[in-house]
Design a protein around this motif. Structure first.
Motif, PDB file in Angstrom:
ATOM      1  N   GLY A  47      35.572  51.622  41.933  1.00  0.00           N
ATOM      2  CA  GLY A  47      34.394  50.789  42.200  1.00  0.00           C
ATOM      3  C   GLY A  47      34.592  49.306  41.985  1.00  0.00           C
ATOM      4  N   PHE A  48      35.819  48.895  41.720  1.00  0.00           N
ATOM      5  CA  PHE A  48      36.059  47.493  41.400  1.00  0.00           C
ATOM      6  C   PHE A  48      36.321  46.646  42.638  1.00  0.00           C
ATOM      7  CE2 PHE A  48      37.522  49.304  37.231  1.00  0.00           C
ATOM      8  CZ  PHE A  48      36.486  48.779  36.494  1.00  0.00           C
ATOM      9  N   VAL A  49      35.935  45.377  42.497  1.00  0.00           N
ATOM     10  CA  VAL A  49      36.196  44.328  43.477  1.00  0.00           C
ATOM     11  C   VAL A  49      36.989  43.266  42.718  1.00  0.00           C
ATOM     12  CG1 VAL A  49      35.110  42.577  44.923  1.00  0.00           C
ATOM     13  CG2 VAL A  49      34.042  44.817  44.685  1.00  0.00           C
ATOM     14  N   HIS A  50      38.025  42.737  43.335  1.00  0.00           N
ATOM     15  CA  HIS A  50      38.854  41.712  42.692  1.00  0.00           C
ATOM     16  C   HIS A  50      38.134  40.367  42.774  1.00  0.00           C
ATOM     17  CE1 HIS A  50      42.986  39.513  42.534  1.00  0.00           C
ATOM     18  NE2 HIS A  50      42.498  39.682  41.328  1.00  0.00           N
ATOM     19  N   ASN A  55      42.330  30.651  36.154  1.00  0.00           N
ATOM     20  CA  ASN A  55      42.813  31.007  34.818  1.00  0.00           C
ATOM     21  C   ASN A  55      42.887  32.502  34.564  1.00  0.00           C
ATOM     22  OD1 ASN A  55      42.941  28.262  34.208  1.00  0.00           O
ATOM     23  ND2 ASN A  55      40.840  28.241  33.465  1.00  0.00           N
ATOM     24  N   GLU A  56      42.205  33.297  35.376  1.00  0.00           N
ATOM     25  CA  GLU A  56      42.148  34.742  35.163  1.00  0.00           C
ATOM     26  C   GLU A  56      42.422  35.467  36.482  1.00  0.00           C
ATOM     27  OE1 GLU A  56      38.127  34.559  33.803  1.00  0.00           O
ATOM     28  OE2 GLU A  56      38.711  34.679  31.711  1.00  0.00           O
ATOM     29  N   PRO A  57      43.685  35.694  36.809  1.00  0.00           N
ATOM     30  CA  PRO A  57      44.017  36.299  38.100  1.00  0.00           C
ATOM     31  C   PRO A  57      43.732  37.796  38.186  1.00  0.00           C
ATOM     32  CG  PRO A  57      46.008  35.934  36.826  1.00  0.00           C
ATOM     33  CD  PRO A  57      44.879  35.338  36.044  1.00  0.00           C
ATOM     34  N   ASP A  58      43.434  38.448  37.051  1.00  0.00           N
ATOM     35  CA  ASP A  58      43.232  39.892  37.093  1.00  0.00           C
ATOM     36  C   ASP A  58      41.798  40.323  36.772  1.00  0.00           C
ATOM     37  OD1 ASP A  58      43.253  39.335  34.391  1.00  0.00           O
ATOM     38  OD2 ASP A  58      44.435  41.081  33.835  1.00  0.00           O
ATOM     39  N   VAL A  59      40.833  39.442  36.995  1.00  0.00           N
ATOM     40  CA  VAL A  59      39.431  39.797  36.747  1.00  0.00           C
ATOM     41  C   VAL A  59      38.920  40.675  37.886  1.00  0.00           C
ATOM     42  CG1 VAL A  59      37.070  38.927  36.512  1.00  0.00           C
ATOM     43  CG2 VAL A  59      38.955  37.699  35.465  1.00  0.00           C
ATOM     44  N   VAL A  60      38.274  41.770  37.490  1.00  0.00           N
ATOM     45  CA  VAL A  60      37.619  42.634  38.463  1.00  0.00           C
ATOM     46  C   VAL A  60      36.169  42.821  38.037  1.00  0.00           C
ATOM     47  CG1 VAL A  60      39.739  43.845  39.103  1.00  0.00           C
ATOM     48  CG2 VAL A  60      38.288  44.778  37.289  1.00  0.00           C
ATOM     49  N   CYS A  61      35.344  43.170  38.995  1.00  0.00           N
ATOM     50  CA  CYS A  61      33.928  43.385  38.738  1.00  0.00           C
ATOM     51  C   CYS A  61      33.508  44.630  39.497  1.00  0.00           C
ATOM     52  CB  CYS A  61      33.145  42.171  39.239  1.00  0.00           C
ATOM     53  SG  CYS A  61      31.361  42.304  39.009  1.00  0.00           S
ATOM     54  N   CYS A  62      32.746  45.510  38.842  1.00  0.00           N
ATOM     55  CA  CYS A  62      32.218  46.673  39.540  1.00  0.00           C
ATOM     56  C   CYS A  62      31.135  46.194  40.495  1.00  0.00           C
ATOM     57  CB  CYS A  62      31.638  47.684  38.550  1.00  0.00           C
ATOM     58  SG  CYS A  62      30.777  49.053  39.366  1.00  0.00           S
ATOM     59  N   PHE A  63      31.193  46.640  41.722  1.00  0.00           N
ATOM     60  CA  PHE A  63      30.203  46.210  42.706  1.00  0.00           C
ATOM     61  C   PHE A  63      28.820  46.752  42.359  1.00  0.00           C
ATOM     62  CE2 PHE A  63      30.680  50.454  44.308  1.00  0.00           C
ATOM     63  CZ  PHE A  63      29.502  50.740  44.987  1.00  0.00           C
TER      64      PHE A  63
END
Length: 188
Positions: A47-50, A55-63
């Motif tokens: 369920g993640f979106v990049h 400064n934070e290249p690996d942040v993901v957020c659940c849609f």
């Protein structure tokens, strides 16, 4: 943590992210590819979106639940990490594949997604308001310790009474009876 504007933008865009393929496309610049457990395919499946930043290249957020996760390691399991930090996420708890949902079921999911968004925005705005209040009360406390210097003839006869004004400290809004504390104007 994202700002209200970022939450709003994500909520609008992420409404289209029920599609696994669209979520996976957001991982074009994802730092973990081969020989990793957190591949773009698995991240999208969870369920993640990049949502990278400089400064934070690996942040993901659940849609769906809008939880943000960062600090990914190659052996992290996206589904497990999502479930551990957001066990009630509506996307994770869906019993059916998206294409098998009825219109009323999809409507209920979107309604839940909207409630999550509104809750997060309200919490963010309340935290901002609390910070503003604390700052203003801190200024009031600082001003209360300054000596009163009359600026006009009218102020000269007020100065003895101002010594009795009570100014609340930050976070100390109520008196012992539960009423609001504040400066009291003495009758002249």
């Amino acid at each position: 943590m994202a700002s209200v504007e970022v939450f709003t933008r994500r909520f609008d865009v992420h409404g289209k992210m029920y599609s696994h393929d669209l979520r996976e496309k957001t991982f074009a610049d994802w730092p973990f590819r081969e020989d990793c457990n957190c591949t773009p395919e698995k991240m999208a499946k969870a369920g993640f979106v990049h949502c990278p930043s400089v400064n934070e290249p690996d942040v993901v957020c659940c849609f769906f639940c809008l939880i943000e996760l960062e600090g990914w390691e190659p052996d992290d399991d996206p589904w497990y990490e999502h479930l551990k930090r957001s066990p009630t996420c509506g996307f994770l708890t869906m019993k059916k594949d998206l294409i098998c949902l009825t219109v009323p079921e999809f409507y209920l999911l979107e309604k839940e997604r909207l409630k999550i968004y509104v809750r997060k925005v309200c919490h963010k705005k309340m935290a901002h308001l609390r910070d503003e209040i604390d700052m203003l009360l801190g200024l009031t406390d600082t001003l209360a310790h300054l000596p009163f210097v009359p600026s006009s003839k009218r102020d000269v006869h007020l100065s003895p009474h101002l010594a009795y004004c009570e100014v609340p400290k930050p976070g100390n809004f109520h008196n012992a009876e539960g009423g609001l504390r504040g400066a009291r104007v003495m009758s002249l």
